[in-house]
Design a protein around this motif. Structure first.
Motif, PDB file in Angstrom:
ATOM      1  N   GLU A 341       1.340  -1.917   0.153  1.00 27.09           N
ATOM      2  CA  GLU A 341      -0.185  -0.225  -0.050  1.00 27.09           C
ATOM      3  C   GLU A 341       0.946   1.446  -0.313  1.00 27.09           C
ATOM      4  OE1 GLU A 341      -3.264  -0.509   3.068  1.00 27.09           O
ATOM      5  OE2 GLU A 341      -4.198   0.992   2.401  1.00 27.09           O
ATOM      6  N   GLU A 343      -1.147   4.698  -0.442  1.00 27.54           N
ATOM      7  CA  GLU A 343      -1.738   5.715   0.092  1.00 27.54           C
ATOM      8  C   GLU A 343      -2.437   5.134   0.635  1.00 27.54           C
ATOM      9  OE1 GLU A 343      -3.045   9.275  -1.862  1.00 27.54           O
ATOM     10  OE2 GLU A 343      -0.900   9.410  -1.907  1.00 27.54           O
ATOM     11  N   SER A 344      -4.231   5.680   1.781  1.00 22.55           N
ATOM     12  CA  SER A 344      -5.540   4.757   2.114  1.00 22.55           C
ATOM     13  C   SER A 344      -6.001   4.185  -0.020  1.00 22.55           C
ATOM     14  CB  SER A 344      -6.037   5.856   2.767  1.00 22.55           C
ATOM     15  OG  SER A 344      -6.992   5.048   2.459  1.00 22.55           O
TER      16      SER A 344
END
Ligand SMILES: Cc1cc2nc3c(=O)[nH]c(=O)nc-3n(C[C@H](O)[C@H](O)[C@H](O)COP(=O)(O)OP(=O)(O)OC[C@H]3O[C@@H](n4cnc5c(N)ncnc54)[C@H](O)[C@@H]3O)c2cc1C
Length: 402
Positions: A341, A343-344
């Motif tokens: 990941e 970023e979100s």
């Protein structure tokens, strides 16, 4: 080292109920799409060209689990298990074929590296042995061995046609409800994560997803640059060719077809049987390539070099290549891939240094599980770099670090 994966890839992660966009229908993206779809996620795979049209469709199709680093070894072993399980699906077939690598007399650096690696690979549970020149010659008399200082053989290895793997996994994903949009170039938006398709400046609506996976091979850094994310990843060009063997001599041809895949560490080239021919490559250019402006044809110097090496190693090699091409691989500063990941809701999987196909079934599964809330693999964490690092591209089949 354990990957903390369930024994069966079909066992779903705790929270697969989400909408996911996968950008890129190479071996990695189609594996992720397939796993996500069968766990029950709502998956859309965007592929700008055809499934398998990127590096996957240009790869040599050599797979093995002989890695000295324990993490690489477990990833590759998981991938091999999955290749074997899938073999026979659609057009995809994995042929068992040992992988041999060797250093020639006088090449002390590579000879030393082989002697040092093999015990580490064995400690990782890999079926790998040192072979002397005589043992090599006895097992494969067609492969010239009189100038070999030391060789190693990985028994758990194989060859395949990589595009058939991507096609088979994409078909399985579709059968489990995924939507496959080929001929569709995607662009990314963040906050919230969304995908737009169509021409630059076109007004297609942004389609929102719970998560987006960018597995777009050499184009991954460019795609992420759009929303301002810098990725420590460079594309570089490598080449391969096919050449006939013993066209006039059935016995010579049969012996060549029974060869292992092999890598001559001193010469810096590899080869493996493919039907009646040999498929071979080196031709790495350790300089960045532009995915929008690169040469997909092979270079004359490359064909000459490899054919010269091959004709000195295997009897009956023709003097001209029957086909030759180039493709793009991806490099990172520490040679570990970028998987996880960013970023979100935004995930990435790239940076495989010419070993991406053989690891794709495991990497695709790992990142698919992460998309559904599972932990990532720390050494692959894509946020370990800030993206502005300058680094030297190291060629893919180099011995060091394998
Ligand atoms: C000559 C050569 C030989 C190789 N030999 C081997 C080998 O023997 N063994 C091995 O393990 N590895 C090998 N490799 C490396 C291997 O090919 C790659 O590591 C692997 O295929 C990477 O898979 P991928 O899915 O990450 O990327 P890719 O296969 O490149 O897939 C990315 C996909 O994304 C698509 N895409 C890009 N941008 C967009 C967009 N905006 N929207 C939608 N889709 C997009 C592309 O069209 C492409 O299909 C070789 C590579 C080459 C070039």
């Amino acid at each position: 080292m354990d990957l903390d994966l369930p024994d069966s890839p079909s066992t779903p992660p705790p929270d697969p109920d989400r909408s996911v966009a996968v950008i890129g229908g190479g071996a990695v993206g189609s594996t992720a799409a397939r796993d996500l779809a069968r766990w029950g996620a709502d998956v859309t795979l965007f592929e700008r060209d055809a499934v398998g049209a990127g590096a996957t469709g240009r790869a040599a199709g050599i797979v093995y689990d002989a890695f000295a680093e324990d993490l690489d070894a477990v990833v590759a072993a998981r991938a091999l298990d999955r290749f074997r399980e899938l073999s026979g699906t659609g057009e995809f077939e994995l042929t068992d074929r040992p992988y041999v690598w060797f250093a020639r007399e006088g090449d002390d650096r590579n000879a030393e590296a082989i002697r040092e690696q093999v015990p580490r690979m064995r400690a990782n549970g890999r079926e790998v042995d040192i072979l002397s020149a005589d043992e090599l010659a006895e097992r494969w008399p067609t492969l010239r061995a009189d100038d070999v200082a030391v060789a190693a053989v990985a028994e758990s290895a194989g060859t395949t046609t990589p595009a058939t793997y991507a096609a088979a996994t994409a078909e399985l994903a579709e059968a489990d409800g995924a939507t496959i949009e080929t001929g569709t170039a995607a662009r990314i938006e963040t906050d919230p994560v969304a995908v737009r398709t169509g021409d630059e400046g076109g007004d297609t609506d942004a389609r929102q997803f719970d998560a987006v996976l960018v597995a777009a091979g050499a184009r991954t850094p460019g795609l992420l640059a759009d929303p301002g994310i810098e990725l420590a990843c460079e594309a570089y060009r490598v080449q391969a060719l096919t050449v006939g063997v013993g066209t006039e001599d059935d016995e010579q041809r049969d012996r060549a077809a029974a060869l292992p895949s092999f890598y001559d560490a001193t010469g810096g080239y590899y080869a493996r049987p493919k039907g009646d021919e040999l498929l071979a490559g080196d031709g790495t250019e350790p300089v960045p390539a532009d995915p929008d402006d690169w040469d997909a044809e092979s270079d004359a110097w490359f064909r000459e070099d490899v054919l010269e090496h091959l004709s000195g190693r295997v009897g009956g090699v023709e003097s001209t290549a029957s086909d030759a091409w180039a493709g793009l691989c991806t490099a990172t500063p520490d040679r570990d891939p970028l998987v996880g990941e960013l970023e979100s809701g935004l995930f990435v999987a790239t940076g495989f240094h010419g070993h991406g196909f053989m690891r794709a079934p495991a990497i695709g599964e790992l990142v698919a599980r992460q998309l559904c809330g599972a932990d990532g693999v720390a050494p692959f964490d894509p946020t370990r770099f800030d993206g502005r690092e300058e680094f030297e591209i190291v060629e893919g089949m180099a011995l060091d670090g394998d």
